[in-house]
Design a protein around this motif. Structure first.
Motif, PDB file in Angstrom:
ATOM      1  N   ASN A 217      15.720   3.434  12.123  1.00 16.56           N
ATOM      2  CA  ASN A 217      16.297   4.780  12.188  1.00 16.56           C
ATOM      3  C   ASN A 217      16.433   5.351  13.586  1.00 16.56           C
ATOM      4  O   ASN A 217      16.879   6.472  13.757  1.00 16.56           O
ATOM      5  N   ALA A 218      16.051   4.604  14.618  1.00 20.87           N
ATOM      6  CA  ALA A 218      16.006   5.209  15.936  1.00 20.87           C
ATOM      7  C   ALA A 218      17.325   5.166  16.684  1.00 20.87           C
ATOM      8  O   ALA A 218      17.569   5.988  17.545  1.00 20.87           O
ATOM      9  N   HIS A 219      18.177   4.184  16.377  1.00 20.03           N
ATOM     10  CA  HIS A 219      19.446   4.082  17.101  1.00 20.03           C
ATOM     11  C   HIS A 219      20.492   4.866  16.311  1.00 20.03           C
ATOM     12  O   HIS A 219      21.066   4.381  15.369  1.00 20.03           O
ATOM     13  N   VAL A 220      20.702   6.107  16.698  1.00 16.77           N
ATOM     14  CA  VAL A 220      21.576   7.002  15.950  1.00 16.77           C
ATOM     15  C   VAL A 220      23.001   6.840  16.466  1.00 16.77           C
ATOM     16  O   VAL A 220      23.283   7.159  17.610  1.00 16.77           O
TER      17      VAL A 220
ATOM     18  N   THR B 245      16.364  12.084  28.065  1.00 17.08           N
ATOM     19  CA  THR B 245      15.462  13.214  27.836  1.00 17.08           C
ATOM     20  C   THR B 245      14.158  12.690  27.265  1.00 17.08           C
ATOM     21  O   THR B 245      14.169  11.883  26.330  1.00 17.08           O
ATOM     22  N   ILE B 246      13.042  13.166  27.816  1.00 17.65           N
ATOM     23  CA  ILE B 246      11.713  12.804  27.315  1.00 17.65           C
ATOM     24  C   ILE B 246      11.146  14.012  26.586  1.00 17.65           C
ATOM     25  O   ILE B 246      11.062  15.114  27.150  1.00 17.65           O
ATOM     26  N   PHE B 247      10.750  13.820  25.345  1.00 19.98           N
ATOM     27  CA  PHE B 247      10.168  14.876  24.526  1.00 19.98           C
ATOM     28  C   PHE B 247       8.656  14.684  24.495  1.00 19.98           C
ATOM     29  O   PHE B 247       8.155  13.713  23.914  1.00 19.98           O
ATOM     30  N   ASP B 248       7.935  15.614  25.144  1.00 17.43           N
ATOM     31  CA  ASP B 248       6.495  15.474  25.307  1.00 17.43           C
ATOM     32  C   ASP B 248       6.218  14.070  25.862  1.00 17.43           C
ATOM     33  O   ASP B 248       6.889  13.629  26.763  1.00 17.43           O
ATOM     34  N   ASP B 249       5.269  13.361  25.287  1.00 18.34           N
ATOM     35  CA  ASP B 249       5.003  11.991  25.737  1.00 18.34           C
ATOM     36  C   ASP B 249       5.184  11.011  24.587  1.00 18.34           C
ATOM     37  O   ASP B 249       4.553   9.949  24.551  1.00 18.34           O
ATOM     38  N   THR B 250       6.079  11.368  23.657  1.00 17.81           N
ATOM     39  CA  THR B 250       6.164  10.584  22.429  1.00 17.81           C
ATOM     40  C   THR B 250       7.532   9.997  22.143  1.00 17.81           C
ATOM     41  O   THR B 250       7.651   9.079  21.324  1.00 17.81           O
ATOM     42  N   ARG B 251       8.583  10.478  22.826  1.00 22.60           N
ATOM     43  CA  ARG B 251       9.931  10.110  22.378  1.00 22.60           C
ATOM     44  C   ARG B 251      10.920  10.274  23.525  1.00 22.60           C
ATOM     45  O   ARG B 251      10.805  11.209  24.320  1.00 22.60           O
ATOM     46  N   VAL B 252      11.890   9.369  23.579  1.00 16.58           N
ATOM     47  CA  VAL B 252      12.948   9.437  24.586  1.00 16.58           C
ATOM     48  C   VAL B 252      14.299   9.318  23.888  1.00 16.58           C
ATOM     49  O   VAL B 252      14.474   8.485  22.996  1.00 16.58           O
ATOM     50  N   HIS B 253      15.244  10.159  24.307  1.00 16.13           N
ATOM     51  CA  HIS B 253      16.637   9.982  23.905  1.00 16.13           C
ATOM     52  C   HIS B 253      17.394   9.483  25.131  1.00 16.13           C
ATOM     53  O   HIS B 253      17.433  10.163  26.163  1.00 16.13           O
TER      54      HIS B 253
ATOM     55  N   LEU C  35      27.653   5.334  25.800  1.00 19.94           N
ATOM     56  CA  LEU C  35      28.972   5.788  25.396  1.00 19.94           C
ATOM     57  C   LEU C  35      29.102   5.933  23.890  1.00 19.94           C
ATOM     58  O   LEU C  35      29.763   6.852  23.405  1.00 19.94           O
ATOM     59  N   ASP C  36      28.485   5.026  23.124  1.00 25.16           N
ATOM     60  CA  ASP C  36      28.687   5.036  21.682  1.00 25.16           C
ATOM     61  C   ASP C  36      27.461   5.413  20.876  1.00 25.16           C
ATOM     62  O   ASP C  36      27.514   5.459  19.659  1.00 25.16           O
ATOM     63  N   ALA C  37      26.346   5.703  21.549  1.00 25.09           N
ATOM     64  CA  ALA C  37      25.137   5.938  20.774  1.00 25.09           C
ATOM     65  C   ALA C  37      24.118   6.739  21.557  1.00 25.09           C
ATOM     66  O   ALA C  37      24.178   6.838  22.771  1.00 25.09           O
ATOM     67  N   ALA C  38      23.177   7.318  20.804  1.00 26.19           N
ATOM     68  CA  ALA C  38      22.020   7.956  21.411  1.00 26.19           C
ATOM     69  C   ALA C  38      20.801   7.198  20.906  1.00 26.19           C
ATOM     70  O   ALA C  38      20.464   7.276  19.728  1.00 26.19           O
ATOM     71  N   SER C  39      20.168   6.449  21.764  1.00 29.76           N
ATOM     72  CA  SER C  39      19.031   5.639  21.356  1.00 29.76           C
ATOM     73  C   SER C  39      17.764   6.471  21.391  1.00 29.76           C
ATOM     74  O   SER C  39      17.477   7.140  22.377  1.00 29.76           O
ATOM     75  N   THR C  40      17.020   6.442  20.306  1.00 35.24           N
ATOM     76  CA  THR C  40      15.735   7.120  20.236  1.00 35.24           C
ATOM     77  C   THR C  40      14.651   6.071  20.434  1.00 35.24           C
ATOM     78  O   THR C  40      14.537   5.139  19.637  1.00 35.24           O
ATOM     79  N   LEU C  41      13.896   6.212  21.493  1.00 36.72           N
ATOM     80  CA  LEU C  41      12.873   5.237  21.865  1.00 36.72           C
ATOM     81  C   LEU C  41      11.493   5.842  21.642  1.00 36.72           C
ATOM     82  O   LEU C  41      11.202   6.929  22.141  1.00 36.72           O
ATOM     83  N   THR C  42      10.656   5.139  20.897  1.00 36.56           N
ATOM     84  CA  THR C  42       9.332   5.674  20.572  1.00 36.56           C
ATOM     85  C   THR C  42       8.189   4.729  20.904  1.00 36.56           C
ATOM     86  O   THR C  42       7.030   5.101  20.753  1.00 36.56           O
ATOM     87  N   GLN C  43       8.499   3.498  21.337  1.00 35.45           N
ATOM     88  CA  GLN C  43       7.427   2.592  21.698  1.00 35.45           C
ATOM     89  C   GLN C  43       6.684   3.159  22.913  1.00 35.45           C
ATOM     90  O   GLN C  43       7.323   3.599  23.883  1.00 35.45           O
TER      91      GLN C  43
END
Length: 282
Positions: A85-88, A226-234, A238-246
């Protein structure tokens, strides 16, 4: 199980399967021995290693424990969840227009206490005026061929950005100087945008740094993230917004942000760069 219809999700699953296979090989055990240690069938080990069956979190814990690789468990579990679900895909979100994309992150924005935002292409969404946002979103809608609901999308973006004036949230921005110069709208709209940027810099919960063209770089300009707190990166493409949580991914982006921050100027020096960009509009 057939390949996932999203190529990005399928690749993420295959990457995870490859990492699990390498962990087993590094431990020097066969798939049969791994199955014995984990208490499941050998065929299950094979299906997981060949990305035929996505493992559960419990499967990953058992796999790492059997291979004496417990230190890799958090990253692998995060990767497993990410693959589904992370690669939106922005195209999917935008089929009904751009407003939905703006609204999709509302809860996340409210929950986040500290935002770290790096941009190399456009004024950050948080800092956009309605005029600048309308010009940018119109360009996006035209390029992607999505329904034109720009007015609704701009209104949704401005509503979402109300978190900026809430002292509970803290924001640290690093902009490349090029962001101040790119002409994505008319001169009057751009002048209003740069003036707004100067005003936002007075907010107590907002820090703005700008990396000058003349800076001696130790890291290169990067795609926006963008880094959200210390838990998540967007991280945008061009075609996607990757959500990185590792954890290792978040740490990597946090390190990049720190390096970029060190190259940025602030205060009077940053204001001087904005003033220079304003003067160039004449």
């Amino acid at each position: 199980m057939p390949p996932h219809p999203s190529s990005s999700v399928q690749k993420a699953r295959e990457d995870l399967a490859g990492r699990l296979r390498e962990i087993r090989k590094d431990a020097g055990i066969s798939g049969r021995e791994l199955a014995v240690r984990c208490g499941w069938s050998e065929s299950k080990s094979s299906r997981i290693e060949n990305a035929k069956t996505p493992p559960s979190d419990a499967d990953i814990r058992a796999w790492c424990r059997a291979c004496s690789a417990d230190d890799q468990t958090p990253d692998l579990i995060a990767a497993n969840r990410q693959s589904a679900n992370a690669h939106v895909q922005w195209r999917g979100l935008q089929r009904s227009g751009l407003r939905r994309l703006q609204e999709s992150t509302g809860d996340l924005y409210q929950q986040t206490k500290t935002f770290r935002i790096y941009v190399s292409d456009v004024i950050p969404g948080f800092l956009q005026t309605p005029g600048y946002a309308a010009a940018l979103l119109s360009s996006i809608a035209d390029f992607r061929g999505t329904p034109n609901d720009v007015s609704d999308a701009v209104a949704a973006r401005i509503r979402r950005n109300a978190v900026l004036s809430n002292g509970v949230h803290r924001f640290s921005f690093v902009l490349e100087e090029s962001v101040l110069r790119y002409r994505l709208c008319g001169a009057e709209t751009m002048a209003a945008q740069l003036g707004h940027l100067l005003g936002v810099m007075d907010l107590q919960n907002v820090a703005v740094g700008i990396v000058p063209f003349s800076a001696q770089r130790t890291v290169w300009p990067m795609p926006t993230f963008t880094i959200f707190d210390d838990t998540r990166v967007h991280a945008d493409s061009l075609d996607a917004a990757s959500t990185l949580t590792q954890p290792s991914q978040v740490e990597l982006y946090a390190r990049a942000f720190e390096r970029l921050s060190q190259e940025a100027v602030r205060g009077a020096a940053a204001r001087s760069l904005i003033a220079g960009a304003l003067a160039s509009l004449d």
